[in-house]
Design a protein around this motif. Sequence first.
Motif, PDB file in Angstrom:
ATOM      1  N   UNK A 195      16.814   4.785  -8.864  1.00 49.24           N
ATOM      2  CA  UNK A 195      16.354   5.241  -9.630  1.00 49.24           C
ATOM      3  C   UNK A 195      14.360   5.190  -9.302  1.00 49.24           C
ATOM      4  N   UNK A 196      13.632   6.271  -9.819  1.00 49.56           N
ATOM      5  CA  UNK A 196      12.166   5.862  -9.616  1.00 49.56           C
ATOM      6  C   UNK A 196      11.274   4.603  -9.653  1.00 49.56           C
ATOM      7  N   UNK A 197      10.656   4.986  -8.880  1.00 54.20           N
ATOM      8  CA  UNK A 197       9.583   3.302  -9.622  1.00 54.20           C
ATOM      9  C   UNK A 197       8.433   3.445  -9.711  1.00 54.20           C
ATOM     10  N   UNK A 198       7.282   2.961 -10.473  1.00 57.76           N
ATOM     11  CA  UNK A 198       6.317   2.799 -10.355  1.00 57.76           C
ATOM     12  C   UNK A 198       5.137   2.364  -9.357  1.00 57.76           C
ATOM     13  N   UNK A 199       4.361   2.366  -8.411  1.00 64.81           N
ATOM     14  CA  UNK A 199       3.815   1.753  -7.458  1.00 64.81           C
ATOM     15  C   UNK A 199       2.018   1.783  -8.060  1.00 64.81           C
ATOM     16  N   UNK A 200       1.807   2.114  -9.429  1.00 65.70           N
ATOM     17  CA  UNK A 200       0.211   1.384  -9.249  1.00 65.70           C
ATOM     18  C   UNK A 200      -0.134   0.326  -8.655  1.00 65.70           C
ATOM     19  N   UNK A 201      -1.292   0.373  -8.121  1.00 64.96           N
ATOM     20  CA  UNK A 201      -1.600  -1.090  -7.366  1.00 64.96           C
ATOM     21  C   UNK A 201      -2.191  -2.046  -9.009  1.00 64.96           C
ATOM     22  N   UNK A 202      -2.290  -2.905  -8.510  1.00 65.22           N
ATOM     23  CA  UNK A 202      -3.082  -4.192  -9.588  1.00 65.22           C
ATOM     24  C   UNK A 202      -2.514  -4.237 -10.908  1.00 65.22           C
ATOM     25  N   UNK A 203      -0.875  -3.858 -10.729  1.00 70.67           N
ATOM     26  CA  UNK A 203       0.031  -3.853 -12.339  1.00 70.67           C
ATOM     27  C   UNK A 203       1.202  -4.589 -12.080  1.00 70.67           C
ATOM     28  N   UNK A 204       1.426  -5.622 -12.536  1.00 79.49           N
ATOM     29  CA  UNK A 204       2.832  -6.435 -12.469  1.00 79.49           C
ATOM     30  C   UNK A 204       3.750  -5.770 -11.669  1.00 79.49           C
ATOM     31  N   UNK A 205       4.501  -4.267 -12.550  1.00 76.50           N
ATOM     32  CA  UNK A 205       5.620  -3.609 -11.402  1.00 76.50           C
ATOM     33  C   UNK A 205       4.889  -3.005 -10.108  1.00 76.50           C
ATOM     34  N   UNK A 206       3.580  -2.357 -10.194  1.00 81.34           N
ATOM     35  CA  UNK A 206       3.399  -1.322  -9.527  1.00 81.34           C
ATOM     36  C   UNK A 206       3.840  -2.031  -7.747  1.00 81.34           C
ATOM     37  N   UNK A 207       2.867  -3.805  -8.706  1.00 81.90           N
ATOM     38  CA  UNK A 207       2.849  -4.937  -7.372  1.00 81.90           C
ATOM     39  C   UNK A 207       3.600  -5.341  -6.791  1.00 81.90           C
ATOM     40  N   UNK A 208       4.687  -5.352  -7.904  1.00 85.72           N
ATOM     41  CA  UNK A 208       6.565  -5.625  -7.482  1.00 85.72           C
ATOM     42  C   UNK A 208       7.165  -5.111  -6.751  1.00 85.72           C
ATOM     43  N   UNK A 209       6.923  -3.703  -7.257  1.00 81.03           N
ATOM     44  CA  UNK A 209       7.304  -2.218  -6.224  1.00 81.03           C
ATOM     45  C   UNK A 209       6.411  -2.631  -4.617  1.00 81.03           C
ATOM     46  N   UNK A 210       5.805  -3.220  -4.536  1.00 82.52           N
ATOM     47  CA  UNK A 210       4.826  -2.407  -3.529  1.00 82.52           C
ATOM     48  C   UNK A 210       5.264  -4.094  -2.050  1.00 82.52           C
ATOM     49  N   UNK A 211       5.865  -4.487  -3.414  1.00 75.47           N
ATOM     50  CA  UNK A 211       5.907  -6.063  -2.284  1.00 75.47           C
ATOM     51  C   UNK A 211       7.456  -5.425  -2.071  1.00 75.47           C
ATOM     52  N   UNK A 212       8.724  -4.892  -2.770  1.00 81.20           N
ATOM     53  CA  UNK A 212      10.095  -4.747  -1.824  1.00 81.20           C
ATOM     54  C   UNK A 212       9.696  -4.210  -0.298  1.00 81.20           C
ATOM     55  N   UNK A 213       9.092  -2.822  -1.319  1.00 83.78           N
ATOM     56  CA  UNK A 213       9.093  -2.145   0.371  1.00 83.78           C
ATOM     57  C   UNK A 213       8.168  -3.390   1.139  1.00 83.78           C
ATOM     58  N   UNK A 214       7.350  -3.566   1.167  1.00 82.01           N
ATOM     59  CA  UNK A 214       6.874  -4.540   1.899  1.00 82.01           C
ATOM     60  C   UNK A 214       8.470  -5.265   2.814  1.00 82.01           C
ATOM     61  N   UNK A 215       8.779  -5.641   2.426  1.00 79.83           N
ATOM     62  CA  UNK A 215       9.316  -6.414   2.347  1.00 79.83           C
ATOM     63  C   UNK A 215      10.510  -5.633   2.950  1.00 79.83           C
ATOM     64  N   UNK A 216      11.157  -4.666   2.660  1.00 77.39           N
ATOM     65  CA  UNK A 216      12.264  -3.338   3.608  1.00 77.39           C
ATOM     66  C   UNK A 216      11.539  -2.888   4.919  1.00 77.39           C
ATOM     67  N   UNK A 217      10.826  -2.659   5.191  1.00 75.86           N
ATOM     68  CA  UNK A 217       9.513  -2.204   5.998  1.00 75.86           C
ATOM     69  C   UNK A 217      10.187  -3.331   7.221  1.00 75.86           C
TER      70      UNK A 217
END
Length: 207
Positions: A118-140
């Motif tokens: 399911x689609x995720x939010x990637x808005x920086x400096x928000x709890x949800x967006x930063x968590x999603x970006x952190x997920x992608x950093x791990x997976x990369x």
Amino acid sequence: MKKKNILILGGSRFIGYLMLSELIKEEYNVTIFNRQLTFPPALFPAKTKFIKGDRNCPWNLKKVFNQQYETVIDISGYNVDHIRPIMKKYSSKIGHYIFISTAEVYEDKLSNLRNEKSSRTFTKNTYAGDKALAEDEILSTKNDLPITIFRPSGVFGPHDPCIAGQFFYRILNNFPIFIGENANVRVNHLFVFDLILAVKLAIGNPN
């Protein structure tokens, strides 16, 4: 049989405290790394190992990763800057990386039909967006590091700092239950020990 070394990156108040307590019962060697700024809800198990530091200061990680860990359980990774130093410098010290994310990463908060794709939010400096970006950093991560990501929703249980706002607590204490405009939205709350069980089942699981 050699006991597995487990590192918990995170707090010592709620999920982190209960996680390490349960893992020590299973006779894992558990080390917890955090700033040690808050008092735990009860005494730490006697066999707990502590490393004091702040992951906002990446050089603090050097004293953490001076040994190998079969599993790292990351509860306090909130943004890319928390993840990148570990993935770049210390992934070779890790056998399995378990990241506790959140269901808040999903873009459509009101949908009852969400899965890993399911689609995720990637808005920086928000709890949800930063968590999603952190997920992608791990997976990369450009290596063969096994990775597991959990996205729990509404975790509750003993020592929950937000317990006064939880549905069951309010019923037991005769507090009013507030129902908002989106009264038909269904939310699955997760008992903290079920999350811990899922993590325990993931440790060392080749799948």
